[in-house]
Write an enzyme that holds these catalytic residues in place. Structure first.
Site, PDB file in Angstrom:
ATOM      1  N   GLY A  48       0.674  -1.160   0.104  1.00  0.00           N
ATOM      2  CA  GLY A  48      -0.032   0.053   0.082  1.00  0.00           C
ATOM      3  C   GLY A  48       0.848   1.390  -0.118  1.00  0.00           C
ATOM      4  CD  GLN A  53       3.251   5.971   2.793  1.00  0.00           C
ATOM      5  OE1 GLN A  53       2.209   5.358   2.037  1.00  0.00           O
ATOM      6  NE2 GLN A  53       4.177   5.202   3.223  1.00  0.00           N
ATOM      7  CB  CYS A  95       4.642   2.434   7.206  1.00  0.00           C
ATOM      8  SG  CYS A  95       4.137   3.755   6.413  1.00  0.00           S
ATOM      9  CG  LEU A  96       6.303   0.885   1.317  1.00  0.00           C
ATOM     10  CD1 LEU A  96       6.003   1.210   0.083  1.00  0.00           C
ATOM     11  CD2 LEU A  96       7.617  -0.037   1.337  1.00  0.00           C
ATOM     12  CG  HIS A 137      -1.192   1.584   7.076  1.00  0.00           C
ATOM     13  ND1 HIS A 137      -0.279   0.966   8.117  1.00  0.00           N
ATOM     14  CD2 HIS A 137      -0.357   2.194   6.060  1.00  0.00           C
ATOM     15  CE1 HIS A 137       1.033   1.484   7.693  1.00  0.00           C
ATOM     16  NE2 HIS A 137       0.884   2.508   6.700  1.00  0.00           N
ATOM     17  CD  GLU A 138      -1.389   2.551   2.585  1.00  0.00           C
ATOM     18  OE1 GLU A 138      -0.937   4.050   2.292  1.00  0.00           O
ATOM     19  OE2 GLU A 138      -0.576   1.553   2.838  1.00  0.00           O
ATOM     20  CG  HIS A 141       0.065   7.041   5.035  1.00  0.00           C
ATOM     21  ND1 HIS A 141       1.222   7.332   5.694  1.00  0.00           N
ATOM     22  CD2 HIS A 141       0.410   5.781   5.114  1.00  0.00           C
ATOM     23  CE1 HIS A 141       1.898   6.731   5.932  1.00  0.00           C
ATOM     24  NE2 HIS A 141       1.498   5.457   5.639  1.00  0.00           N
TER      25      HIS A 141
HETATM   26  C1  QAP Z   1       0.571  -0.651   4.686  1.00  0.00           C
HETATM   27  O1  QAP Z   1       2.662  -1.350   4.211  1.00  0.00           O
HETATM   28  C2  QAP Z   1       0.026  -1.786   5.226  1.00  0.00           C
HETATM   29  O2  QAP Z   1       9.499  -2.144   7.018  1.00  0.00           O
HETATM   30  C3  QAP Z   1       1.722  -0.987   3.691  1.00  0.00           C
HETATM   31  O3  QAP Z   1      11.325  -2.784   5.301  1.00  0.00           O
HETATM   32  C4  QAP Z   1       0.662  -2.782   6.445  1.00  0.00           C
HETATM   33  O4  QAP Z   1       3.624  -1.901   2.215  1.00  0.00           O
HETATM   34  C5  QAP Z   1      -1.062  -2.365   5.128  1.00  0.00           C
HETATM   35  C6  QAP Z   1       7.422  -2.325   3.828  1.00  0.00           C
HETATM   36  C7  QAP Z   1       0.100  -3.845   7.175  1.00  0.00           C
HETATM   37  C8  QAP Z   1      -1.796  -3.517   5.610  1.00  0.00           C
HETATM   38  C9  QAP Z   1      -0.835  -4.156   6.726  1.00  0.00           C
HETATM   39  C10 QAP Z   1       7.795  -2.244   5.303  1.00  0.00           C
HETATM   40  C11 QAP Z   1       8.382  -2.917   3.103  1.00  0.00           C
HETATM   41  C12 QAP Z   1       6.152  -2.308   3.648  1.00  0.00           C
HETATM   42  C13 QAP Z   1       9.181  -2.301   5.709  1.00  0.00           C
HETATM   43  C14 QAP Z   1       3.946  -1.756   3.389  1.00  0.00           C
HETATM   44  C15 QAP Z   1      10.046  -2.927   5.209  1.00  0.00           C
HETATM   45  C16 QAP Z   1       9.919  -3.172   3.669  1.00  0.00           C
HETATM   46  C17 QAP Z   1       5.060  -1.963   4.186  1.00  0.00           C
HETATM   47 CO    CO Z   2       2.254   3.439   5.617  1.00  0.00          CO
END
Ligand code: QAP
Ligand code: CO
Length: 169
Positions: A48, A53, A95-96, A137-138, A141
């Site tokens: 996401g 972001q 989270c990215l 979550h999104e 943001h």
């Molecule tokens: C948001 O999160 C989300 O720490 C998106 O090293 C989170 O894409 C939605 C990511 C949980 C639903 C459930 C995080 C990649 C990506 C990191 C992400 C990393 C590499 C997170």
């Molecule tokens: Co995020």
């Protein structure tokens, strides 16, 4: 189609704390932004990504849960409005914009979303499971809220101390 990935803002960038504005024009620049966000999300192996972001403070985000490599299903939400359904769910979120941190967050298990698609058409969706978590979550943001802000106080302070050590200010 492949575009250059956009730069993803990282915690504690203050731009991640701003409230984003509604999308007013469903034009080619919105489409280009959404396309670039999708490419950026895939390039970063995320599920996401919200426009703020990538330093675009507008109310739009993309989600691809990548449950099935073949059947890539990308969701685009513009000007979303969330309504609570029933239940609570706990999921370990990342989270990215907060790389390297993963913590359990409590969210609504079922939600309803009123939103617009990239053409400006109004839609409604009922979501549950991981999709419901991702949408919440999104959507946070867009209001300048990170998942760390959703942790209970003691876990939040621990997480922020951990981040302060690993992040270059
Ligand atoms: C948001 O999160 C989300 O720490 C998106 O090293 C989170 O894409 C939605 C990511 C949980 C639903 C459930 C995080 C990649 C990506 C990191 C992400 C990393 C590499 C997170
Ligand atoms: Co995020």
């Amino acid at each position: 189609m492949s575009l250059n990935p956009l730069e993803i803002l990282k915690y504690p960038d203050p731009r991640l704390t701003k409230v984003s504005t509604k999308v007013a024009h469903f034009d080619t620049s919105l489409h280009a932004l959404l396309d670039a966000m999708i490419e950026t999300m895939y390039a970063a192996n995320g599920i996401g990504l919200a426009a703020p972001q990538v330093n675009q403070p507008v109310r739009a985000f993309v989600i691809d849960l990548q449950l099935d490599e073949e059947g890539k299903k990308v969701y685009e939400f513009v000007n979303p409005k969330l309504h609570d359904g029933e239940g609570k769910v706990i999921y370990e979120e990342g989270c990215l914009s907060v790389p390297g941190l993963a913590e359990e967050v409590t969210r609504k298990a079922v939600i309803f979303v009123d939103y617009q698609d990239r053409r400006g058409r109004s839609r409604t969706m009922r979501a549950e499971g991981l999709l419901a978590v991702a949408i919440q979550h999104e959507n946070d943001h867009l209001d300048g809220i990170l998942f760390v802000d959703r942790l209970p106080l003691i876990k939040r302070r621990l997480a922020k101390r951990k981040l302060a050590k690993t992040v270059t200010l």
